[in-house]
Design a protein around this motif. Structure first.
Motif, short mmCIF file in Angstrom:
data_model
loop_
_atom_site.label_atom_id
_atom_site.label_comp_id
_atom_site.label_asym_id
_atom_site.label_seq_id
_atom_site.Cartn_x
_atom_site.Cartn_y
_atom_site.Cartn_z
N LEU A 211 1.06 -1.19 -0.08
CA LEU A 211 0.12 0.15 0.02
C LEU A 211 0.93 1.10 0.11
CD1 LEU A 211 -2.86 -0.81 2.63
CD2 LEU A 211 -3.00 -0.63 0.11
N GLU A 214 -2.14 6.95 -2.32
CA GLU A 214 -3.15 7.04 -3.38
C GLU A 214 -2.84 7.88 -4.48
OE1 GLU A 214 -6.98 6.31 -1.82
OE2 GLU A 214 -6.33 5.90 0.08
N PRO A 258 -4.43 -4.10 -1.29
CA PRO A 258 -4.99 -3.22 -2.04
C PRO A 258 -6.53 -3.44 -2.31
CG PRO A 258 -2.63 -3.60 -2.87
CD PRO A 258 -3.10 -4.68 -1.80
#
Length: 327
Positions: A211, A214, A258
């Motif tokens: 991760l 974003e 994810p």
């Protein structure tokens, strides 16, 4: 014609050989439509087949070429008649069924789609499997709900055949396109196609956390392996990745994080055995949503005799955009 010019791959004890031959029409494989081929193209898979770098070809002798466009000369079906212009992508042609690097081909009618209005035969092969796959990726993202409002869309391998067409389509549709490439000299060319940002592929080349920050509403990936894993790790919650290639490898070193913590979707795009209605719709969209000037800007045309060196060049990463072959 009783025979025609073709590129043939043979396998011997010493390895694979590729040569231009006079091929007997009587040795064409089964099918209910015969096509006089006018154009083909050179895709990454064609490069793998001709160079023998990967075991793409599974029948010998083989005429490579996974795409072609041409005119029907004989048909045993009511769907097509002599004189019809048709396109073929995939279906094992050039791998298990004699392919498009020849002046003639006999194939199954279900593998063919009509050449849509607004596309010339050369346009169809400037698009080819790579461009057609790009549209399938865009359609997959759209079906998932990815829109220009979802955020930037990353295109990996942006200077290649799939990537360059994806950049042009997404740019036309109003997306903020982030083009990833290892060829810094192509930055202005990619911006002219429709990219808003250029990033170095090195950003995605090393293993990273499952991760990450974003960044992207969606991704069109033709690379696979570690770059795909990093792209997935940077997709926003609810976003999607359309994956269609393996230029960096077939592995995918990621985790479920994810997918279960951000709801990211990985959309596999298969261009080889797509049902005809979807293929027809993809070409309708290409005729509508791929700007012809952008297509011309990413395309060069070669002769039949240039296929073999071009196949090596595409494997060496020295080909940008699309290549049309005049058969």
């Amino acid at each position: 014609m009783s025979s025609f010019r073709a590129l043939r791959i043979d396998k011997t004890d010493a390895g694979q050989t590729v040569s231009v031959v006079d091929f007997p029409e009587s040795e064409l494989m089964e099918g209910d439509v015969v096509v006089r081929v006018s154009h083909s193209t050179v895709n990454y898979k064609d490069g793998l087949a001709i160079t023998g770098k990967s075991p793409v070809v599974r029948r010998f002798p083989m005429i490579p070429g996974i795409d072609f466009v041409g005119t029907v000369t004989a048909s045993e079906t009511d769907e097509f008649k002599p004189g019809d212009a048709v396109i073929l992508n995939g279906w094992g042609v050039g791998e298990t069924h004699l392919g498009g690097y020849a002046e003639a081909a006999r194939v199954k009618s279900d593998w063919l789609v009509p050449l849509p209005q607004g596309l010339s035969p050369a346009d169809a092969m400037a698009i080819g499997t790579a461009g057609y796959t790009s549209m399938l990726c865009v359609m997959a993202l759209e079906k998932h709900g990815v829109t220009p409002k979802s955020g930037p869309v990353l295109v990996t391998g942006a200077a290649g055949g799939v990537g360059s067409v994806a950049v042009a389509i997404l740019g036309k549709l109003g997306y903020h396109v982030v083009a990833s490439t290892g060829r810094s000299e192509e930055a202005e060319w990619l911006k002219a196609l429709g990219a808003s940002e250029i990033v170095d592929r090195a950003e995605f080349a090393s293993p990273g956390k499952p991760l990450q920050k974003e960044r992207f509403g969606g991704v069109v990936d033709s690379v696979g392996s570690v770059p795909l894993a990093n792209a997935i790790a940077q997709v926003k919650s609810g976003g999607a990745v359309a994956a269609c290639g393996l230029a960096a490898g077939m592995d995918l070193p990621t985790s479920v994080a994810p997918f279960i913590l951000r709801g990211v979707s990985l959309l596999g795009v298969n261009s080889v055995t797509v049902p005809k209605p979807i293929r027809v719709e993809a070409y309708r969209r290409l005729a509508q949503d791929l700007p012809r000037d952008k297509l011309a800007a990413i395309t060069r045309t070669i002769s039949f005799d240039e296929i073999i060196p071009t196949a090596q060049a595409i494997i060496d990463g020295k080909v940008r955009g699309r290549v049309v072959v005049e058969i």
